[in-house]
Design an enzyme around this catalytic site. Structure first.
Site, PDB file in Angstrom:
ATOM      1  N   ILE A  35      -6.161  -2.842  -1.235  1.00 15.62           N
ATOM      2  CA  ILE A  35      -7.614  -1.799  -0.458  1.00 15.62           C
ATOM      3  C   ILE A  35      -7.209  -0.582  -0.916  1.00 15.62           C
ATOM      4  O   ILE A  35      -7.781  -0.287  -0.870  1.00 15.62           O
ATOM      5  CB  ILE A  35      -6.513  -2.094   1.637  1.00 15.62           C
ATOM      6  N   ALA A  36      -5.686  -0.294  -1.031  1.00 14.36           N
ATOM      7  CA  ALA A  36      -5.859   1.338  -1.513  1.00 14.36           C
ATOM      8  C   ALA A  36      -6.494   1.087  -3.007  1.00 14.36           C
ATOM      9  O   ALA A  36      -7.113   2.248  -3.241  1.00 14.36           O
ATOM     10  CB  ALA A  36      -4.439   1.447  -1.635  1.00 14.36           C
ATOM     11  N   SER A  47       5.244   4.756  -2.613  1.00 15.34           N
ATOM     12  CA  SER A  47       5.356   3.474  -2.527  1.00 15.34           C
ATOM     13  C   SER A  47       6.956   3.481  -1.898  1.00 15.34           C
ATOM     14  O   SER A  47       7.393   4.497  -2.486  1.00 15.34           O
ATOM     15  CB  SER A  47       4.982   2.322  -3.517  1.00 15.34           C
ATOM     16  N   ARG A  48       7.570   2.407  -2.043  1.00 11.86           N
ATOM     17  CA  ARG A  48       8.852   2.311  -1.373  1.00 11.86           C
ATOM     18  C   ARG A  48       9.836   2.004  -2.513  1.00 11.86           C
ATOM     19  O   ARG A  48      10.365   2.193  -3.338  1.00 11.86           O
ATOM     20  CB  ARG A  48       9.525   0.837  -0.985  1.00 11.86           C
ATOM     21  N   TYR A 104       7.815   7.331   1.780  1.00 11.11           N
ATOM     22  CA  TYR A 104       6.466   7.811   2.495  1.00 11.11           C
ATOM     23  C   TYR A 104       7.058   9.201   2.842  1.00 11.11           C
ATOM     24  O   TYR A 104       5.835   9.702   3.346  1.00 11.11           O
ATOM     25  CB  TYR A 104       6.071   6.934   3.122  1.00 11.11           C
ATOM     26  N   HIS A 106       1.813   0.285  10.398  1.00 14.41           N
ATOM     27  CA  HIS A 106       0.768   2.005  10.753  1.00 14.41           C
ATOM     28  C   HIS A 106       1.131   2.099  11.121  1.00 14.41           C
ATOM     29  O   HIS A 106       0.892   3.441  11.340  1.00 14.41           O
ATOM     30  CB  HIS A 106      -0.535   0.677  10.796  1.00 14.41           C
ATOM     31  N   LYS A 154      -7.675  -0.307   9.167  1.00 13.94           N
ATOM     32  CA  LYS A 154      -7.472  -1.438  10.569  1.00 13.94           C
ATOM     33  C   LYS A 154      -6.837  -2.690  10.109  1.00 13.94           C
ATOM     34  O   LYS A 154      -7.044  -2.918   9.071  1.00 13.94           O
ATOM     35  CB  LYS A 154      -9.236  -2.525  10.372  1.00 13.94           C
ATOM     36  N   ASP A 192      -6.854  -8.895   9.897  1.00 18.56           N
ATOM     37  CA  ASP A 192      -7.572  -8.627   8.534  1.00 18.56           C
ATOM     38  C   ASP A 192      -9.108  -9.264   8.686  1.00 18.56           C
ATOM     39  O   ASP A 192      -9.998  -8.572   8.087  1.00 18.56           O
ATOM     40  CB  ASP A 192      -6.916  -9.999   8.179  1.00 18.56           C
TER      41      ASP A 192
END
Length: 348
Positions: free
Chosen positions: A29-30, A50-51, A72, A93, A111, A192
């Site tokens: 989605i990013a 990102s980790r 982060y 989130h 979302k 989702d």
């Protein structure tokens, strides 16, 4: 009787104040968001985290982000980041929104806004205490076509709204993203896919009063499918459906005493009601049948970012298109659906 639908009032995305965005989570989605931002807006992708630093660097190279971080914490501490877009799994989130808010960054959170209403409430309360925006990235609410629907409802074009039908089904399980089957990542169809018809019904019915749900679970204990019956504040009813095991027509309609609005087209897989799609009005006697088509159907995620940029630049607490209280009410409905289905995430 009207012969044309209202024109969308959505501002030109390029007119939005330019902010420097940090993105948490370089997943699907990013990538969709970054593609839309670069194609349709003047927003800046400042940083990505990102980790896995390698994934962050790949994303930064692909989309022109200025900085890649392997944590982060580093991103939210970056003084060159104006706002943070959170695109990680639902389970992350809440902690990540709090992390960004504590660092003084407004947040746009994919979302579903959180795993549950308690988490959502803590994020929203924290944002309010700090005078920062925390907005749900429910992109459908910000699309030009949905503004046409909004105006039709405001103007009473449909008469009294009697019922809403909305469906969202995609074949994502068992051979799709692993997170959808994982309770620890708040998997399942509801957060989702089911959130789309739920949010749409709340929008069309002026809020939701009651909810009754039935469905089936996967072997892992998350929801594979649900059918949800809701009643709205004004007495209208909604029949909603979501599944992650099959592709469904994925259309929606709002039906009133004077006519109906249809979104999407079951015969066109690229005309999905929750994305940029056709809006069609048919009068009660079928004497009027008029449609609006978006200029193009690709992209669409950028509208929510531009709205967030306008709200942040204006120093407002929330967007009138999706107020914090509405996000919280929808999370409460999703909690009730999960309770009726018997879905509980670890740690709840």
């Amino acid at each position: 009787m009207t012969t044309t639908l209202p024109a969308p009032r959505t501002p030109d995305p390029r007119s939005a104040p330019t902010l420097r965005w940090g993105i948490l989570g370089p997943g699907y989605i990013a990538r969709e968001m970054a593609t839309a931002l670069r194609a349709e807006t003047d927003q800046v992708i400042q940083a990505v985290a990102s980790r896995d630093l390698g994934r962050a660097r790949t994303f930064a190279d692909d989309f022109g982000a200025h900085t890649a971080y392997g944590s982060y914490e580093e991103l939210v501490a970056d003084p060159d980041v104006d706002a943070v877009y959170i695109a990680t799994p639902h389970s992350e989130h809440h902690p990540q929104a709090l992390l960004a808010l504590d660092a003084g960054k407004p947040v746009l959170v994919e979302k579903a806004f959180a795993r549950n209403a308690a988490e959502a409430r803590e994020v929203l309360d924290t944002a309010a205490d700090k005078g920062l925006l925390a907005m749900e990235a429910m992109w459908t609410r910000f699309l030009p076509g949905v503004d046409i629907v909004r105006q039709c409802l405001e103007q009473g074009l449909l008469g009294g709204v009697e019922n809403v039908f909305a469906d969202h089904g995609q074949p994502l399980y068992p051979n799709g993203p692993q997170r959808l089957s994982d309770p620890a990542l708040a998997g399942g169809a509801l957060l989702d896919l089911g959130i789309y018809p739920t949010s749409f019904a709340s929008f069309a019915l002026g809020g939701l009063d009651t909810v009754t749900a039935t469905g089936r679970l996967t072997a892992e204990g998350v929801d594979a499918e649900e059918t949800i019956l809701v009643t709205g504040k004004g007495g209208g009813r909604g029949l909603l459906h979501a599944t992650m095991t099959s592709r469904t027509p994925t259309t929606a309609s709002i039906n009133g005493t004077a006519g109906r609005l249809e979104l999407g087209d079951p015969d066109d897989p690229n005309n999905r009601w929750y994305a940029p799609s056709r809006v069609r009005f048919v009068s009660r006697d079928a004497g009027t049948d008029i449609s609006w088509e978006p200029e193009r159907r690709e992209h669409g995620l950028h509208f929510e970012v531009c709205e967030a940029a306008r709200v942040i630049d204006a120093g407002l607490a929330e967007s009138p298109l999706l107020p914090a209280a509405e996000t919280l009410r929808i999370m409460e409905v999703l909690d009730e659906v999960r309770a009726q289905l018997g879905v509980r995430y670890p740690g709840e």
